[in-house]
Design an enzyme around this catalytic site. Structure first.
Site, short mmCIF file in Angstrom:
data_model
loop_
_atom_site.label_atom_id
_atom_site.label_comp_id
_atom_site.label_asym_id
_atom_site.label_seq_id
_atom_site.Cartn_x
_atom_site.Cartn_y
_atom_site.Cartn_z
CB SER A 4 -0.90 -0.01 1.23
OG SER A 4 -1.57 1.22 1.35
CG HIS A 27 -4.02 -1.32 -1.78
ND1 HIS A 27 -5.10 -2.05 -2.25
CD2 HIS A 27 -4.49 -0.54 -0.78
CE1 HIS A 27 -6.17 -1.72 -1.55
NE2 HIS A 27 -5.84 -0.80 -0.66
CG ASP A 29 -5.32 2.55 0.76
OD1 ASP A 29 -6.27 1.84 0.38
OD2 ASP A 29 -4.39 2.13 1.48
CG MET A 31 -8.42 7.20 2.57
SD MET A 31 -7.90 7.01 4.29
CE MET A 31 -7.02 5.45 4.21
CG HIS A 60 -9.33 0.71 -1.29
ND1 HIS A 60 -8.87 0.36 -0.03
CD2 HIS A 60 -10.68 0.83 -1.16
CE1 HIS A 60 -9.89 0.27 0.81
NE2 HIS A 60 -11.00 0.57 0.15
CG MET A 62 -11.38 3.64 1.29
SD MET A 62 -10.01 3.44 2.45
CE MET A 62 -8.63 3.60 1.32
CG MET A 131 -12.62 -2.53 3.85
SD MET A 131 -11.02 -2.07 3.16
CE MET A 131 -10.15 -1.42 4.58
N GLY A 136 -9.81 3.93 6.80
CA GLY A 136 -9.49 5.30 7.21
C GLY A 136 -8.03 5.50 7.57
CG PHE A 137 -6.69 6.27 10.34
CD1 PHE A 137 -6.04 7.49 10.18
CD2 PHE A 137 -8.00 6.27 10.75
CE1 PHE A 137 -6.70 8.68 10.42
CE2 PHE A 137 -8.67 7.46 11.01
CZ PHE A 137 -8.02 8.66 10.84
N GLY A 138 -3.98 3.45 8.13
CA GLY A 138 -3.12 2.28 8.17
C GLY A 138 -2.77 1.97 9.62
CG ASP A 169 -6.99 -2.75 2.45
OD1 ASP A 169 -5.96 -2.61 3.13
OD2 ASP A 169 -7.52 -1.82 1.80
C1 DX5 Z 1 -7.06 1.27 5.37
C2 DX5 Z 1 -6.48 1.17 3.98
C3 DX5 Z 1 -5.44 0.15 3.89
C4 DX5 Z 1 -4.18 0.44 4.64
C5 DX5 Z 1 -3.73 -0.85 5.20
O1 DX5 Z 1 -8.15 2.16 5.36
O2 DX5 Z 1 -7.48 0.81 3.05
O3 DX5 Z 1 -5.11 -0.15 2.55
O4 DX5 Z 1 -3.14 0.96 3.86
O5 DX5 Z 1 -2.74 -0.59 6.10
P1 DX5 Z 1 -2.36 -1.64 7.19
O6 DX5 Z 1 -1.87 -2.86 6.47
O7 DX5 Z 1 -1.33 -0.95 8.01
O8 DX5 Z 1 -3.61 -1.95 7.98
ZN ZN Z 2 -6.89 -0.01 0.95
#
Ligand code: DX5
Ligand code: ZN
Length: 255
Positions: A4, A27, A29, A31, A60, A62, A131, A136-138, A169
């Site tokens: 990601s 990937h 993301d 947002m 992806h 969001m 999911m 929202g966050f990693g 994910d």
């Molecule tokens: C979360 C994202 C993920 C994120 C995953 O909202 O969609 O793609 O990057 O990060 P990790 O693997 O740290 O949960």
């Molecule tokens: Zn994602």
């Protein structure tokens, strides 16, 4: 494996993408600050990613109302686009549109959304993204209660006979990936911090295999690197694209 970009060092985007040249997907993301409180990046950064790597990009989204913006990402070069079921008003139309454009299409389901909502669009999907955290966050912890959902999705996909990937994910790590693989997932979003990027660059797929005590035999229809990794790790009865009798659920042990 799909590292990601969210977890990459954005001050060194090209260098970070070079590290994962052996990955299967990037990937990406997106947002929008509405569907998720967080705000990340959009079309211009996607174009920069496309200029910087040959690895296909999975966007992806969001975002609220993805029906209105999928074309932006398709025009910017996304190889696959996944939209959230929860954010789409005209999901059937959007998936049909992506199919007609020749862009791979996927639907993302939040943890609380049952897989049955896809009952009338399976024929339009290249991938389901489940999911395993709330988006929202990693860096969030993997929700183990999503494992039965992965299994149920695998059963539906197997019954349909369609070649649909199941991506997981959120919180995927060396300690959770075995369970996801065993439940039937085939594509794994991975945080940059969680693997040795040099190893990945050389051995796509084998990072998982090396940490996997046993592997799940995936359907022969699946040509993902995970299936190939399972094949490579098995001394006999190898899984390859010609063995149509292999079905998910039977287990094999690496030699
Ligand atoms: C979360 C994202 C993920 C994120 C995953 O909202 O969609 O793609 O990057 O990060 P990790 O693997 O740290 O949960
Ligand atoms: Zn994602």
């Amino acid at each position: 494996l799909a590292p990601s970009v969210l977890s990459a060092d954005m001050a060194n985007l090209k260098g970070e993408l070079d590290k994962i040249a052996g990955a299967d997907y990037v990937h990406f993301d997106v947002m929008d600050g509405h569907f998720t409180g967080n705000l990340t990046f959009g079309v211009d950064i996607l174009k920069a990613v496309k200029r910087s790597t040959d690895v296909p990009v999975d966007a992806h989204l969001m975002v609220s109302n993805p029906d209105e913006s999928v074309d932006w990402y398709a025009d910017a070069g996304a190889d696959m686009i996944t939209v959230h079921y929860e954010a789409s008003t005209h999901l059937h139309r959007t998936l049909t549109h992506l199919q007609q454009r020749g862009v791979k299409a996927g639907v993302v389901l939040n943890p609380a959304t049952p897989v049955q909502v896809l009952d009338h669009v399976w024929d339009k999907l290249d991938m389901v993204l489940l999911m395993s955290v709330n988006p929202g966050f990693g860096g969030q912890s993997f929700l183990t209660e999503m494992l039965p959902k992965i299994r149920r999705t695998r059963e539906i996909v197997e019954r349909s006979g369609a070649d649909i990937w199941i991506q997981v994910d959120g919180g995927v790590s060396e300690s959770t990936i075995d369970q996801c693989l065993d439940a039937g997932a085939t594509v794994f979003v991975y945080n940059y911090d969680r693997f040795d990027a040099n190893t990945l660059a050389v051995h796509s797929g084998s990072v998982i295999t090396s940490s996997t005590k046993s592997c799940t035999r995936l359907s022969a229809r699946l040509t993902s690197p995970i299936a190939r990794a399972c094949s490579a790790a098995t001394s006999s009865d190898a899984i390859d694209g010609s063995d149509q009798s292999v079905t998910h659920g039977s287990r094999c042990t690496p030699a």
